[in-house]
Design a protein around this motif. Structure first.
Motif, PDB file in Angstrom:
ATOM      1  N   VAL A 105       0.829  -1.200   0.000  1.00 18.21           N
ATOM      2  CA  VAL A 105       0.000   0.000   0.000  1.00 18.21           C
ATOM      3  C   VAL A 105       0.868   1.257   0.000  1.00 18.21           C
ATOM      4  O   VAL A 105       1.805   1.382   0.793  1.00 18.21           O
ATOM      5  CB  VAL A 105      -0.931   0.029   1.232  1.00 18.21           C
ATOM      6  CG1 VAL A 105      -1.793   1.295   1.229  1.00 18.21           C
ATOM      7  CG2 VAL A 105      -1.820  -1.215   1.260  1.00 18.21           C
ATOM      8  N   ILE A 106       0.531   2.186  -0.893  1.00 17.49           N
ATOM      9  CA  ILE A 106       1.113   3.529  -0.873  1.00 17.49           C
ATOM     10  C   ILE A 106       0.136   4.416  -0.104  1.00 17.49           C
ATOM     11  O   ILE A 106      -0.961   4.699  -0.591  1.00 17.49           O
ATOM     12  CB  ILE A 106       1.312   4.082  -2.292  1.00 17.49           C
ATOM     13  CG1 ILE A 106       2.181   3.144  -3.124  1.00 17.49           C
ATOM     14  CG2 ILE A 106       1.918   5.475  -2.238  1.00 17.49           C
ATOM     15  CD1 ILE A 106       2.207   3.493  -4.617  1.00 17.49           C
ATOM     16  N   PRO A 107       0.459   4.864   1.117  1.00 12.18           N
ATOM     17  CA  PRO A 107      -0.483   5.646   1.918  1.00 12.18           C
ATOM     18  C   PRO A 107      -0.488   7.111   1.491  1.00 12.18           C
ATOM     19  O   PRO A 107      -0.017   8.004   2.205  1.00 12.18           O
ATOM     20  CB  PRO A 107       0.052   5.460   3.340  1.00 12.18           C
ATOM     21  CG  PRO A 107       1.521   5.283   3.157  1.00 12.18           C
ATOM     22  CD  PRO A 107       1.705   4.568   1.850  1.00 12.18           C
ATOM     23  N   ALA A 108      -1.050   7.367   0.326  1.00 11.60           N
ATOM     24  CA  ALA A 108      -0.936   8.685  -0.292  1.00 11.60           C
ATOM     25  C   ALA A 108      -1.849   9.720   0.342  1.00 11.60           C
ATOM     26  O   ALA A 108      -1.487  10.893   0.450  1.00 11.60           O
ATOM     27  CB  ALA A 108      -1.240   8.572  -1.792  1.00 11.60           C
ATOM     28  N   GLY A 109      -3.050   9.321   0.746  1.00 15.08           N
ATOM     29  CA  GLY A 109      -4.017  10.299   1.215  1.00 15.08           C
ATOM     30  C   GLY A 109      -4.517  11.151   0.058  1.00 15.08           C
ATOM     31  O   GLY A 109      -4.096  10.982  -1.089  1.00 15.08           O
ATOM     32  N   PRO A 110      -5.420  12.093   0.337  1.00 17.95           N
ATOM     33  CA  PRO A 110      -5.964  12.933  -0.735  1.00 17.95           C
ATOM     34  C   PRO A 110      -5.083  14.140  -1.017  1.00 17.95           C
ATOM     35  O   PRO A 110      -4.232  14.519  -0.206  1.00 17.95           O
ATOM     36  CB  PRO A 110      -7.311  13.370  -0.161  1.00 17.95           C
ATOM     37  CG  PRO A 110      -7.053  13.442   1.321  1.00 17.95           C
ATOM     38  CD  PRO A 110      -6.063  12.334   1.627  1.00 17.95           C
TER      39      PRO A 110
END
Length: 277
Positions: A172-177
């Motif tokens: 998972v890439i925890p990019a967020g918005p």
């Protein structure tokens, strides 16, 4: 009513079924599923009554009598608007969390505030919101890299999808918005095969990539939630080469329903008894 996912009638009856379903529970006979859910219902009510708030809310109800959908419908409703006021008058959870007084906050892994605001704890078990089932139905598999654009800040949205993707075996890439340009850079470098987040932000990323001449064609699948996904946007996303599936979850309940390749509406998740109020 639960619509069975597409596949063989018998659990794992073929090699196809081994890859088409998250687990054998998805292909259970509907009568067996109903019997299992209703058999577990009294124990759930009994556990809830261990919390002072729920004990007050449920009154003198005998948990052993809550063993059917009709009986479940007789339970008093707890409205979100009322819960907000209760939590503000008796923080943090107004007595609606079993076991909290003795064990304290360390019982939980994370503490969230969801829109409202309503304060909610996360348990310590893996995939606490059970969203892995929805991601698997959308075609995500072990080895996929997932760009997760739901927020990780205070609200549980990002964690709901993050835990589900890891339960399936994805990185998972925890990019967020937000930070569109940075996200395009990340996509270019890490080449995620799937997107999870709102449908609106997926369109923003696609439009920004087109405008900047950036190639984000590595993203071939998407699981969208948290906003409307009208037919016009569905058609646009599909035309741009992405196979997108809808998922409905809440911070209170976790996964409620999700789409499957059958494309015959939303399928109720296992462990869910759904009442439309």
């Amino acid at each position: 009513m639960r619509t069975p996912a597409r596949g063989d009638a018998q659990p794992f009856a073929s090699a196809f079924a081994m890859t088409a379903h998250f687990d054998a529970r998805e292909t259970r006979d509907p009568a067996a599923r109903e019997q299992d859910l209703l058999a577990r219902l009294p124990g759930l009510i009994e556990a809830a009554r261990a919390a002072p708030g729920w004990r007050t809310q449920l009154g003198d109800i005998d948990p052993g009598t809550i063993n059917s959908r009709a009986a479940l419908a007789r339970l008093p409703l707890l409205r979100k608007s009322d819960l907000i006021g209760l939590q503000q008058s008796a923080p943090p959870f107004a007595g609606f969390v079993p076991g909290l007084p003795g064990a304290g906050m360390a019982t939980f892994s994370r503490l969230f505030t969801s829109p409202g605001p309503i304060y909610e704890p996360e348990g310590r078990h893996d995939d606490a919101w059970r969203s892995g089932r929805a991601l698997f139905a959308a075609g995500l598999r072990a080895g996929d890299v997932v760009l997760n654009t739901l927020s990780y800040h205070l609200t549980p949205g990002g964690f709901i999808l993050d835990a589900g993707a890891r339960a399936v075996g994805c990185a998972v890439i925890p990019a967020g918005p937000g930070n569109t340009d940075q996200q395009l850079d990340i996509i270019g470098h890490l080449q995620p095969s799937a997107y999870v987040g709102t449908p609106d932000f997926l369109k923003i990323l696609l439009d920004a990539a087109d405008k900047a001449g950036r190639d984000i064609g590595c993203i071939r699948r998407a699981v969208v939630s948290g906003a409307a996904f009208p037919p016009s946007l569905q058609a646009e996303i599909k035309a741009r080469g992405i196979d997108a599936y809808q998922m409905y979850a809440t911070a209170d309940l976790g996964l409620v329903a999700y789409e499957t390749p059958a494309r015959q509406g939303m399928v109720l998740a296992e462990d869910v008894l759904l009442e439309i109020v």
